[in-house]
Design a protein around this motif. Structure first.
Motif, short mmCIF file in Angstrom:
data_model
loop_
_atom_site.label_atom_id
_atom_site.label_comp_id
_atom_site.label_asym_id
_atom_site.label_seq_id
_atom_site.Cartn_x
_atom_site.Cartn_y
_atom_site.Cartn_z
N MET A 100 10.72 0.64 0.47
CA MET A 100 9.53 0.80 1.41
C MET A 100 9.21 -0.88 1.89
SD MET A 100 5.78 2.48 1.41
CE MET A 100 6.63 4.19 1.33
N LYS A 101 9.21 -1.13 3.23
CA LYS A 101 8.96 -2.34 3.71
C LYS A 101 7.34 -2.61 3.53
CE LYS A 101 12.27 -2.53 7.39
NZ LYS A 101 12.48 -2.40 8.90
N MET A 102 6.82 -3.78 3.53
CA MET A 102 5.43 -4.11 3.26
C MET A 102 4.69 -3.36 4.31
SD MET A 102 3.40 -7.65 2.74
CE MET A 102 4.09 -8.02 1.18
N SER A 146 0.48 0.39 6.07
CA SER A 146 -0.01 1.46 7.00
C SER A 146 -0.17 2.67 6.12
CB SER A 146 0.96 1.48 8.08
OG SER A 146 2.16 1.80 7.59
N LYS A 147 0.56 3.06 5.43
CA LYS A 147 0.82 4.35 4.59
C LYS A 147 -0.26 4.26 3.30
CE LYS A 147 5.17 5.58 5.86
NZ LYS A 147 6.79 5.91 5.23
N PHE A 187 0.21 -0.92 -3.87
CA PHE A 187 -0.07 -0.33 -2.74
C PHE A 187 -0.25 1.52 -2.85
CE2 PHE A 187 2.07 -4.25 -1.81
CZ PHE A 187 1.63 -4.52 -0.43
N VAL A 188 -1.27 2.06 -2.86
CA VAL A 188 -1.38 3.36 -3.44
C VAL A 188 -2.14 4.35 -2.49
CG1 VAL A 188 -1.58 2.27 -5.73
CG2 VAL A 188 -3.66 2.81 -4.48
N GLU A 246 -1.04 7.91 -6.40
CA GLU A 246 0.38 7.67 -6.16
C GLU A 246 0.82 6.38 -5.73
OE1 GLU A 246 2.81 9.59 -7.44
OE2 GLU A 246 1.74 11.37 -8.04
N THR A 247 1.55 5.80 -6.37
CA THR A 247 2.00 4.39 -5.72
C THR A 247 3.17 4.49 -4.79
OG1 THR A 247 1.32 3.35 -7.85
CG2 THR A 247 2.65 1.77 -6.66
N ASN A 248 2.79 3.72 -3.84
CA ASN A 248 3.89 3.73 -2.77
C ASN A 248 4.65 2.37 -3.02
OD1 ASN A 248 3.00 5.80 -1.19
ND2 ASN A 248 1.38 4.71 -0.27
#
Length: 540
Positions: free
Chosen positions: A170-172, A177-178, A246-247, A255-257
């Motif tokens: 996943m890009k930063m 954004s998510k 990033f969660v 959940e951790t993205n």
């Protein structure tokens, strides 16, 4: 014969005896040349070269041998089953299905069942599994000795063998954004590894102490879940290391993205990509209390949204001390609690500015609140409220001490001091909050005193100047209790609370045997403590 044994060397005697037929010839083991010693599969490959190539490296016991096929000097053992013992890198199902190629020209031998090996595995993307297990090919096998396991672990930790972290695909920008929470923090405990979908290892209950919040809100410390995949290769975070998280805060789990090392470069990039924070904060609530004083004074700090405007109150309850206009029964829907115990829906007394009508109470705020006193119309009185911006969330999260052993009720009292005046000591679980300071506790074990069986009621009070917090619902603690009524064994006040860790339980058990409590006919018999066990309690 005895004369011959005395005169000739043993090796010559053996030859003579064989020639005379007086000694049997023992079968010799197959001769293995120095060029081709007997070895396990993958003998021509070095373990150091496979650390990055292998999709998974595990210690496992071979529990079943499947079928075999031969092509020239290549023998392949198909559909063998292995039971995982220890993950060294990556994740697999357990048991797992493995094809094991053996090069007979290099004197490689078949691995034996019920024997443990270190398996270097590659995912077989072509052959489907016969029984819903992901098939793997063994690249190399090593004997699962302590020395070999230690060496493979050492190789994995070398900088050149570094794998990416969770969420590497996943890009930063997508992660920002998510994700509804972004923060920097240090991993306290990695939690428990479990097998997820094929090719995924799930880590549940990873404990993180937050050092900086970019988007929130979150608790501190925080428990998160994350997945580690091995295509591409990923590694879990390490305890004691700092990362950017990033969660997604879901209704059940966090959940951790994505995970990144908490380097200055990564932090600067996050700050640059996040929207600018507002600098002005206005509030219709009369809150002349200094923010630092509010942090220290507040019994609870929580984020919530006004959902009912309440009713004006002109009674003398507040008017003498606080002539400011105020509203009672103002409804607040709680979305996040930073300190204290606050139900999902509550009411509060709110002081408003003279120019602010009741209808202005709308939107989401961070509330600094004190517990209501006896006779108050609401369980909470709002001391200060500020709009729920990321700036304020960051301030609150970084200002509140994390809930550790030292900040529960009675944090300033030593166990040996409270033992002398505790009417009852028990181990139990707080299961229900009825009022801000009244709770129901399920009794597991009574260490001292007379306590009713089943559930009891306890009152808690905290010292906000020491950042004490009420015992959270669902927490198991050792409670030191004082009587609210000499003859009531169902209602107590809490003198001190400690987490019910095994270490604390053993410590209190020893101290309770040495230090007597307050003397009373129900607790003593000839000066000796009686231990009363609740009849329905679990005393394992």
């Amino acid at each position: 014969m005895e004369l011959m044994r005395a005169m000739l060397p043993p090796s010559l005697i053996a030859l003579v005896l064989i020639a005379l037929g007086l000694q049997n010839v023992r079968p010799q083991a197959p001769i293995v040349t120095a060029q081709h010693p007997q070895t396990l599969p993958g003998s021509d490959l070095k373990a150091a070269d496979l650390i990055l190539q292998a999709d998974a490296i595990i210690v496992a016991k071979l529990i079943k041998i499947g079928t075999e096929t031969t092509s020239g000097s290549q023998l392949t053992m198909h559909e063998n089953q292995a039971q995982e013992i220890q993950f060294l890198r990556g994740g697999t199902q357990s048991p797992l299905e493995i094809d094991i190629p053996i090069n007979l020209a290099k004197s490689e031998i078949k691995p034996a069942t019920e024997t443990s090996y270190i398996f270097f595995l590659a995912k077989n993307h072509i052959r489907p599994s016969a029984w819903a297990m992901d098939p793997y090919d063994a690249i190399k096998l090593l004997s699962a000795t302590d020395t070999n396991i230690a060496e493979v672990k050492r190789l994995i930790t070398l900088p050149k063998n570094y794998h990416q972290l969770s969420g590497s695909r996943m890009k930063m920008s997508d992660a920002i954004s998510k994700s509804n929470s972004i923060f920097a923090g240090t991993v306290i405990n990695i939690g428990a590894a479990d097998l997820g979908p094929p090719g995924v290892t799930e880590y549940n209950g990873v404990s993180v102490r937050i050092s900086r919040l970019f988007r929130g809100p979150v608790a501190n410390p925080l428990m998160i879940d994350l997945n580690v995949i091995f295509d591409p290769h990923e590694d879990p975070p390490k305890a004691g290391q700092s990362y950017l998280f990033f969660v997604d805060r879901g209704s059940v789990n966090i959940e951790t993205n994505k995970l990144l090392p908490a380097t200055k470069e990564n932090i600067a990039q996050v700050e640059k990509m996040l929207p600018a924070l507002p600098t002005q904060n206005t509030s219709p609530i009369c809150d002349d209390l200094d923010l630092q004083d509010a942090l220290v004074t507040a019994d609870a700090i929580f984020e919530g949204q006004f959902n009912t405007s309440g009713t004006p109150d002109q009674s003398d309850l507040f008017s003498f001390a606080f002539p400011t206009p105020h509203l009672c029964n103002v409804g607040i829907k709680t979305s996040h609690v930073f300190r204290g115990t606050v139900p999902n829906q509550t009411t509060a007394t709110v002081f408003i500015n003279n120019q602010s009508p009741a209808s202005s109470l709308s939107g989401t705020y961070i509330f600094y609140s004190r517990n209501g006193n006896p006779g108050d119309k609401d369980p909470w009185t709002i001391l200060k409220a500020l709009p729920a911006t990321d700036e304020i969330r960051l301030l609150v999260t970084n200002s509140i001490l994390p809930p550790t052993d030292s900040v529960l009720c009675g944090s300033t009292i030593k166990p040996e001091e409270v033992l002398g005046r505790a009417d009852a000591i028990l181990i139990g679980e707080e299961i229900k909050s009825v009022q801000p300071t009244l709770f129901s506790v399920k009794v597991f074990k009574v260490v001292r005193g007379l306590v009713s069986k089943g559930n009891i009621w306890i009152n808690q009070s905290v010292d906000s100047s020491n950042h004490e917090t009420l015992v959270p619902e669902g927490s198991s603690c050792i409670f030191f209790l004082g009587k609210t009524d000499p003859y009531n064994t169902n209602h107590f006040s809490v003198l001190k609370a400690m987490p019910a860790s095994q270490e604390n339980i053993e410590q209190i058990g020893k101290l309770a045997a040495e230090i007597p409590g307050p003397k009373g006919p129900e607790d003593y018999n000839d000066g000796k403590i009686k231990i009363h066990i609740a009849p329905d309690a679990n005393n394992d």
